[in-house]
Design a protein around this motif. Structure first.
Motif, mmCIF file in Angstrom:
data_model
loop_
_atom_site.group_PDB
_atom_site.id
_atom_site.type_symbol
_atom_site.label_atom_id
_atom_site.label_comp_id
_atom_site.label_asym_id
_atom_site.label_seq_id
_atom_site.Cartn_x
_atom_site.Cartn_y
_atom_site.Cartn_z
ATOM 1 N N LEU A 97 43.580 10.251 -7.109
ATOM 2 C CA LEU A 97 42.788 9.257 -7.839
ATOM 3 C C LEU A 97 43.190 9.183 -9.315
ATOM 4 C CD1 LEU A 97 40.176 7.373 -7.889
ATOM 5 C CD2 LEU A 97 38.924 9.461 -8.505
ATOM 6 N N LEU A 98 43.492 10.324 -9.904
ATOM 7 C CA LEU A 98 43.767 10.396 -11.337
ATOM 8 C C LEU A 98 45.013 9.614 -11.740
ATOM 9 C CD1 LEU A 98 43.095 14.146 -12.156
ATOM 10 C CD2 LEU A 98 42.045 12.214 -13.337
ATOM 11 N N ALA A 99 44.989 9.137 -12.971
ATOM 12 C CA ALA A 99 46.184 8.553 -13.559
ATOM 13 C C ALA A 99 47.206 9.663 -13.787
ATOM 14 C CB ALA A 99 45.840 7.884 -14.889
ATOM 15 N N PRO A 100 48.504 9.353 -13.758
ATOM 16 C CA PRO A 100 49.518 10.362 -14.085
ATOM 17 C C PRO A 100 49.218 10.992 -15.444
ATOM 18 C CG PRO A 100 50.550 8.406 -13.179
ATOM 19 C CD PRO A 100 49.107 8.054 -13.388
ATOM 20 N N GLY A 101 49.217 12.314 -15.481
ATOM 21 C CA GLY A 101 48.868 13.017 -16.703
ATOM 22 C C GLY A 101 47.379 13.200 -16.887
ATOM 23 N N GLY A 102 46.568 12.668 -15.940
ATOM 24 C CA GLY A 102 45.118 12.776 -16.033
ATOM 25 C C GLY A 102 44.632 14.204 -15.864
ATOM 26 N N LEU A 103 43.441 14.474 -16.382
ATOM 27 C CA LEU A 103 42.879 15.815 -16.410
ATOM 28 C C LEU A 103 41.709 15.933 -15.446
ATOM 29 C CD1 LEU A 103 43.193 18.535 -18.012
ATOM 30 C CD2 LEU A 103 41.296 17.716 -19.439
ATOM 31 N N PHE A 104 41.662 17.040 -14.727
ATOM 32 C CA PHE A 104 40.549 17.366 -13.837
ATOM 33 C C PHE A 104 39.902 18.639 -14.365
ATOM 34 C CE2 PHE A 104 39.342 18.700 -9.222
ATOM 35 C CZ PHE A 104 38.045 18.244 -9.420
ATOM 36 N N ALA A 105 38.630 18.550 -14.755
ATOM 37 C CA ALA A 105 37.873 19.710 -15.230
ATOM 38 C C ALA A 105 36.893 20.137 -14.153
ATOM 39 C CB ALA A 105 37.128 19.364 -16.520
ATOM 40 N N VAL A 106 37.035 21.358 -13.690
ATOM 41 C CA VAL A 106 36.139 21.915 -12.677
ATOM 42 C C VAL A 106 35.244 22.952 -13.352
ATOM 43 C CG1 VAL A 106 35.980 23.228 -10.530
ATOM 44 C CG2 VAL A 106 37.796 21.543 -10.825
ATOM 45 N N VAL A 107 33.941 22.728 -13.281
ATOM 46 C CA VAL A 107 32.964 23.642 -13.866
ATOM 47 C C VAL A 107 32.125 24.215 -12.731
ATOM 48 C CG1 VAL A 107 31.095 23.924 -15.535
ATOM 49 C CG2 VAL A 107 32.865 22.185 -15.923
ATOM 50 N N GLU A 108 32.054 25.526 -12.649
ATOM 51 C CA GLU A 108 31.262 26.166 -11.609
ATOM 52 C C GLU A 108 30.364 27.231 -12.227
ATOM 53 O OE1 GLU A 108 30.890 25.904 -8.201
ATOM 54 O OE2 GLU A 108 32.018 24.024 -8.276
ATOM 55 N N LEU A 109 29.181 27.385 -11.654
ATOM 56 C CA LEU A 109 28.271 28.423 -12.097
ATOM 57 C C LEU A 109 28.821 29.790 -11.723
ATOM 58 C CD1 LEU A 109 24.911 26.880 -10.840
ATOM 59 C CD2 LEU A 109 25.550 27.162 -13.213
ATOM 60 N N ALA A 110 28.880 30.710 -12.697
ATOM 61 C CA ALA A 110 29.235 32.087 -12.370
ATOM 62 C C ALA A 110 28.052 32.808 -11.738
ATOM 63 C CB ALA A 110 29.697 32.817 -13.628
ATOM 64 N N GLY A 111 26.886 32.252 -11.879
ATOM 65 C CA GLY A 111 25.671 32.814 -11.295
ATOM 66 C C GLY A 111 24.498 31.926 -11.639
ATOM 67 N N PHE A 112 23.416 32.062 -10.873
ATOM 68 C CA PHE A 112 22.209 31.275 -11.135
ATOM 69 C C PHE A 112 21.620 31.705 -12.477
ATOM 70 C CE2 PHE A 112 17.933 29.615 -10.242
ATOM 71 C CZ PHE A 112 18.253 28.436 -9.592
ATOM 72 N N PRO A 113 21.109 30.782 -13.275
ATOM 73 C CA PRO A 113 20.565 31.155 -14.584
ATOM 74 C C PRO A 113 19.449 32.196 -14.473
ATOM 75 C CG PRO A 113 20.790 28.780 -14.410
ATOM 76 C CD PRO A 113 21.033 29.328 -13.038
ATOM 77 N N ARG A 114 19.333 33.012 -15.498
ATOM 78 C CA ARG A 114 18.262 33.993 -15.596
ATOM 79 C C ARG A 114 17.369 33.628 -16.773
ATOM 80 N NH1 ARG A 114 22.202 36.615 -12.886
ATOM 81 N NH2 ARG A 114 21.659 38.434 -11.614
ATOM 82 N N PHE A 115 16.064 33.934 -16.633
ATOM 83 C CA PHE A 115 15.103 33.478 -17.629
ATOM 84 C C PHE A 115 14.175 34.578 -18.138
ATOM 85 C CE2 PHE A 115 16.006 29.997 -14.651
ATOM 86 C CZ PHE A 115 16.511 29.052 -15.518
ATOM 87 N N LEU A 116 13.997 35.655 -17.391
ATOM 88 C CA LEU A 116 12.997 36.664 -17.722
ATOM 89 C C LEU A 116 13.628 37.968 -18.199
ATOM 90 C CD1 LEU A 116 10.672 36.246 -14.598
ATOM 91 C CD2 LEU A 116 10.230 35.400 -16.912
ATOM 92 N N PRO A 117 12.901 38.755 -18.997
ATOM 93 C CA PRO A 117 13.363 40.114 -19.312
ATOM 94 C C PRO A 117 13.429 40.947 -18.036
ATOM 95 C CG PRO A 117 11.586 39.421 -20.791
ATOM 96 C CD PRO A 117 11.640 38.397 -19.697
ATOM 97 N N GLU A 118 14.214 42.030 -18.087
ATOM 98 C CA GLU A 118 14.398 42.857 -16.895
ATOM 99 C C GLU A 118 13.099 43.497 -16.416
ATOM 100 O OE1 GLU A 118 17.462 45.697 -17.572
ATOM 101 O OE2 GLU A 118 19.051 44.191 -17.780
ATOM 102 N N ASP A 119 12.165 43.756 -17.328
ATOM 103 C CA ASP A 119 10.924 44.430 -16.946
ATOM 104 C C ASP A 119 9.794 43.454 -16.652
ATOM 105 O OD1 ASP A 119 10.572 43.516 -19.507
ATOM 106 O OD2 ASP A 119 9.762 45.392 -20.320
ATOM 107 N N ALA A 120 10.125 42.183 -16.441
ATOM 108 C CA ALA A 120 9.102 41.163 -16.175
ATOM 109 C C ALA A 120 9.178 40.722 -14.710
ATOM 110 C CB ALA A 120 9.302 39.967 -17.103
ATOM 111 N N PRO A 121 8.050 40.167 -14.198
ATOM 112 C CA PRO A 121 6.713 40.127 -14.811
ATOM 113 C C PRO A 121 6.037 41.494 -14.715
ATOM 114 C CG PRO A 121 6.639 39.178 -12.625
ATOM 115 C CD PRO A 121 8.088 39.491 -12.890
#
Length: 238
Positions: A97-121
Protein backbone atom coordinates in the motif's frame (compact mmCIF):
# COMPACT_ATOMS: atom_id res chain seq x y z
CA UNK A 1 16.75 8.66 12.57
CA UNK A 2 14.56 10.71 14.88
CA UNK A 3 11.51 8.70 15.86
CA UNK A 4 8.22 10.47 16.60
CA UNK A 5 6.44 9.82 19.87
CA UNK A 6 3.91 7.01 19.40
CA UNK A 7 1.18 9.48 20.29
CA UNK A 8 2.22 12.40 18.11
CA UNK A 9 0.94 12.57 14.56
CA UNK A 10 3.61 13.29 11.92
CA UNK A 11 3.70 16.55 10.03
CA UNK A 12 2.49 16.73 6.44
CA UNK A 13 2.09 14.04 3.80
CA UNK A 14 -0.69 11.59 3.07
CA UNK A 15 -0.90 9.10 5.90
CA UNK A 16 -3.15 6.46 7.38
CA UNK A 17 -3.58 5.86 11.12
CA UNK A 18 -4.73 2.44 12.33
CA UNK A 19 -6.22 2.17 15.80
CA UNK A 20 -6.71 -1.00 17.77
CA UNK A 21 -8.53 -3.58 15.63
CA UNK A 22 -12.02 -4.70 16.69
CA UNK A 23 -13.44 -7.98 15.39
CA UNK A 24 -17.03 -7.86 14.16
CA UNK A 25 -18.18 -10.52 16.61
CA UNK A 26 -17.39 -8.38 19.67
CA UNK A 27 -20.30 -6.84 21.54
CA UNK A 28 -21.12 -3.21 20.87
CA UNK A 29 -20.42 -2.18 24.44
CA UNK A 30 -16.95 -3.73 24.23
CA UNK A 31 -16.26 -1.68 21.10
CA UNK A 32 -17.55 1.41 22.89
CA UNK A 33 -15.24 0.74 25.84
CA UNK A 34 -12.31 0.34 23.47
CA UNK A 35 -13.06 3.63 21.71
CA UNK A 36 -13.18 5.39 25.09
CA UNK A 37 -9.85 3.85 26.12
CA UNK A 38 -8.22 4.92 22.84
CA UNK A 39 -9.47 8.49 23.24
CA UNK A 40 -8.32 8.63 26.86
CA UNK A 41 -5.00 7.03 25.96
CA UNK A 42 -4.42 9.86 23.50
CA UNK A 43 -5.55 12.53 25.98
CA UNK A 44 -3.52 11.25 28.94
CA UNK A 45 -0.38 10.62 26.89
CA UNK A 46 -0.62 13.98 25.11
CA UNK A 47 -1.50 13.15 21.48
CA UNK A 48 -2.97 16.55 20.68
CA UNK A 49 -3.15 18.83 17.68
CA UNK A 50 -3.63 16.07 15.12
CA UNK A 51 -7.39 16.19 14.54
CA UNK A 52 -7.19 18.29 11.39
CA UNK A 53 -4.64 15.92 9.82
CA UNK A 54 -6.40 12.59 10.44
CA UNK A 55 -9.17 11.07 8.32
CA UNK A 56 -11.04 8.16 9.93
CA UNK A 57 -11.85 5.17 7.70
CA UNK A 58 -13.69 2.26 9.31
CA UNK A 59 -12.51 -1.03 7.82
CA UNK A 60 -12.10 -4.71 8.60
CA UNK A 61 -8.35 -5.18 8.30
CA UNK A 62 -8.76 -8.96 8.30
CA UNK A 63 -10.56 -8.72 4.96
CA UNK A 64 -8.64 -9.64 1.83
CA UNK A 65 -9.46 -6.31 0.15
CA UNK A 66 -9.13 -2.98 1.95
CA UNK A 67 -10.98 0.21 0.99
CA UNK A 68 -9.26 2.65 -1.35
CA UNK A 69 -6.70 4.50 0.75
CA UNK A 70 -4.57 6.05 -1.96
CA UNK A 71 -0.79 5.75 -1.67
CA UNK A 72 0.09 6.93 1.83
CA UNK A 73 3.55 8.05 2.84
CA UNK A 74 2.99 6.84 6.40
CA UNK A 75 1.00 4.04 8.00
CA UNK A 76 0.84 4.08 11.79
CA UNK A 77 -0.39 0.90 13.51
CA UNK A 78 -1.16 1.60 17.16
CA UNK A 79 -1.54 -1.53 19.33
CA UNK A 80 -3.35 -3.27 16.49
CA UNK A 81 -1.01 -5.73 14.82
CA UNK A 82 -1.22 -8.35 17.56
CA UNK A 83 -4.99 -8.59 16.98
CA UNK A 84 -4.60 -9.74 13.38
CA UNK A 85 -5.25 -13.46 12.74
CA UNK A 86 -2.56 -13.37 10.03
CA UNK A 87 -0.26 -10.42 10.82
CA UNK A 88 2.29 -11.47 8.21
CA UNK A 89 -0.31 -11.01 5.48
CA UNK A 90 -1.30 -7.63 6.94
CA UNK A 91 2.33 -6.49 6.94
CA UNK A 92 2.65 -7.43 3.28
CA UNK A 93 -0.56 -5.53 2.49
CA UNK A 94 0.77 -2.43 4.23
CA UNK A 95 4.06 -2.79 2.36
CA UNK A 96 2.29 -2.90 -0.99
CA UNK A 97 0.00 0.00 0.00
CA UNK A 98 2.79 2.42 0.90
CA UNK A 99 4.41 4.79 -1.54
CA UNK A 100 8.03 3.90 -2.41
CA UNK A 101 10.14 5.16 0.46
CA UNK A 102 7.04 5.30 2.69
CA UNK A 103 7.31 4.67 6.42
CA UNK A 104 5.44 2.11 8.52
CA UNK A 105 5.42 2.76 12.29
CA UNK A 106 4.36 -0.17 14.45
CA UNK A 107 3.55 0.66 18.08
CA UNK A 108 2.81 -2.16 20.50
CA UNK A 109 2.14 -2.21 24.22
CA UNK A 110 5.00 -3.74 26.20
CA UNK A 111 2.41 -4.41 28.89
CA UNK A 112 -1.00 -3.30 30.12
CA UNK A 113 -0.81 0.08 31.91
CA UNK A 114 -0.45 0.11 35.68
CA UNK A 115 -2.15 2.66 37.91
CA UNK A 116 -1.83 1.70 41.59
CA UNK A 117 1.03 1.53 44.12
CA UNK A 118 2.31 -1.98 44.81
CA UNK A 119 0.72 -2.04 48.28
CA UNK A 120 -2.73 -0.99 47.05
CA UNK A 121 -5.59 -1.34 47.64
CA UNK A 122 -5.42 -1.54 51.41
CA UNK A 123 -7.67 -4.60 51.70
CA UNK A 124 -5.89 -6.51 48.91
CA UNK A 125 -2.27 -5.34 48.50
CA UNK A 126 -0.71 -6.36 45.19
CA UNK A 127 -4.10 -6.75 43.49
CA UNK A 128 -3.00 -5.06 40.28
CA UNK A 129 0.02 -7.37 39.85
CA UNK A 130 -2.19 -10.43 40.32
CA UNK A 131 -4.58 -9.05 37.73
CA UNK A 132 -1.67 -8.52 35.34
CA UNK A 133 -0.46 -12.09 35.85
CA UNK A 134 -3.95 -13.38 35.05
CA UNK A 135 -4.16 -11.08 32.03
CA UNK A 136 -0.81 -12.28 30.71
CA UNK A 137 -2.08 -15.87 30.95
CA UNK A 138 -5.27 -14.89 29.12
CA UNK A 139 -3.31 -13.16 26.36
CA UNK A 140 -1.01 -16.16 25.95
CA UNK A 141 -4.06 -18.28 25.21
CA UNK A 142 -6.25 -15.83 23.31
CA UNK A 143 -3.88 -13.32 21.67
CA UNK A 144 -0.93 -15.41 20.40
CA UNK A 145 0.72 -12.57 18.45
CA UNK A 146 1.03 -10.25 21.42
CA UNK A 147 4.74 -9.79 22.12
CA UNK A 148 5.78 -10.98 18.66
CA UNK A 149 9.17 -10.10 17.16
CA UNK A 150 7.83 -7.38 14.88
CA UNK A 151 11.27 -6.39 13.64
CA UNK A 152 11.81 -9.83 12.15
CA UNK A 153 8.29 -9.92 10.75
CA UNK A 154 8.72 -6.50 9.13
CA UNK A 155 11.95 -7.58 7.47
CA UNK A 156 10.30 -10.77 6.20
CA UNK A 157 7.49 -8.66 4.70
CA UNK A 158 10.02 -6.66 2.64
CA UNK A 159 10.59 -3.64 4.87
CA UNK A 160 13.89 -2.17 5.95
CA UNK A 161 13.74 -1.64 9.71
CA UNK A 162 15.39 1.71 10.38
CA UNK A 163 14.94 1.92 14.12
CA UNK A 164 13.40 0.48 17.26
CA UNK A 165 12.87 2.08 20.63
CA UNK A 166 10.97 1.71 23.87
CA UNK A 167 8.99 4.70 25.13
CA UNK A 168 8.46 4.72 28.90
CA UNK A 169 5.56 6.66 30.38
CA UNK A 170 5.40 7.43 34.11
CA UNK A 171 2.87 10.08 35.01
CA UNK A 172 2.69 10.40 38.77
CA UNK A 173 0.26 12.06 41.16
CA UNK A 174 -1.53 14.35 41.36
CA UNK A 175 -3.84 12.61 38.92
CA UNK A 176 -5.90 14.41 36.33
CA UNK A 177 -9.55 13.72 35.63
CA UNK A 178 -8.57 12.11 32.33
CA UNK A 179 -6.07 9.81 34.08
CA UNK A 180 -8.78 8.70 36.49
CA UNK A 181 -11.19 7.89 33.67
CA UNK A 182 -8.39 6.15 31.78
CA UNK A 183 -7.64 3.93 34.78
CA UNK A 184 -11.34 3.21 35.30
CA UNK A 185 -11.96 2.24 31.66
CA UNK A 186 -8.77 0.17 31.47
CA UNK A 187 -9.48 -1.79 34.65
CA UNK A 188 -13.06 -2.37 33.58
CA UNK A 189 -11.79 -3.90 30.37
CA UNK A 190 -9.19 -5.94 32.24
CA UNK A 191 -11.86 -7.33 34.57
CA UNK A 192 -13.61 -9.08 31.71
CA UNK A 193 -10.44 -11.04 30.91
CA UNK A 194 -9.36 -11.96 34.43
CA UNK A 195 -12.63 -12.43 36.33
CA UNK A 196 -12.47 -16.23 36.28
CA UNK A 197 -8.87 -16.27 37.54
CA UNK A 198 -9.33 -14.03 40.60
CA UNK A 199 -10.21 -15.11 44.12
CA UNK A 200 -13.50 -13.88 45.53
CA UNK A 201 -11.58 -11.45 47.73
CA UNK A 202 -9.59 -9.99 44.86
CA UNK A 203 -12.68 -9.71 42.66
CA UNK A 204 -14.53 -7.87 45.43
CA UNK A 205 -11.60 -5.48 45.86
CA UNK A 206 -11.44 -4.85 42.11
CA UNK A 207 -15.17 -4.19 41.97
CA UNK A 208 -14.86 -1.64 44.77
CA UNK A 209 -12.24 0.17 42.70
CA UNK A 210 -14.59 0.14 39.72
CA UNK A 211 -17.62 1.32 41.70
CA UNK A 212 -17.74 5.05 40.96
CA UNK A 213 -20.12 5.58 43.87
CA UNK A 214 -17.83 3.91 46.39
CA UNK A 215 -15.38 5.78 48.63
CA UNK A 216 -12.86 3.13 47.45
CA UNK A 217 -13.36 4.04 43.78
CA UNK A 218 -10.21 4.44 41.74
CA UNK A 219 -11.54 7.88 40.79
CA UNK A 220 -11.08 8.95 44.42
CA UNK A 221 -7.52 7.74 44.88
CA UNK A 222 -4.95 10.51 45.28
CA UNK A 223 -2.05 8.11 44.66
CA UNK A 224 -3.11 7.21 41.12
CA UNK A 225 -0.40 7.20 38.44
CA UNK A 226 -0.09 6.02 34.83
CA UNK A 227 2.85 3.71 34.09
CA UNK A 228 3.29 1.96 30.77
CA UNK A 229 5.77 1.14 28.04
CA UNK A 230 5.34 1.22 24.26
CA UNK A 231 7.71 -0.37 21.77
CA UNK A 232 8.04 1.36 18.42
CA UNK A 233 9.44 -0.02 15.16
CA UNK A 234 10.08 2.32 12.22
CA UNK A 235 10.28 0.45 8.91
CA UNK A 236 10.56 1.77 5.38
CA UNK A 237 9.41 0.44 2.03
CA UNK A 238 12.59 0.66 -0.05
Amino acid sequence: MNHPSPHTAPQGGHHVHEHEHEHEHEHEHDAGDQVEILDLDAEVLAAVGAADRVRIVRADLDATAWPALGTPELVWASASMHHMPDPDRTLRQVHDLLAPGGLFAVVELAGFPRFLPEDAPEEAPGLEERCHAALDHHHAEQVPHRGADWGTKLTKAGFTVEGERTVTVDIGPPRTDAAGRYALSSLRRMRGSVVSALTAEDLAALDRLLDTGSPHSILRRIDLSVRTERRVWAARRT
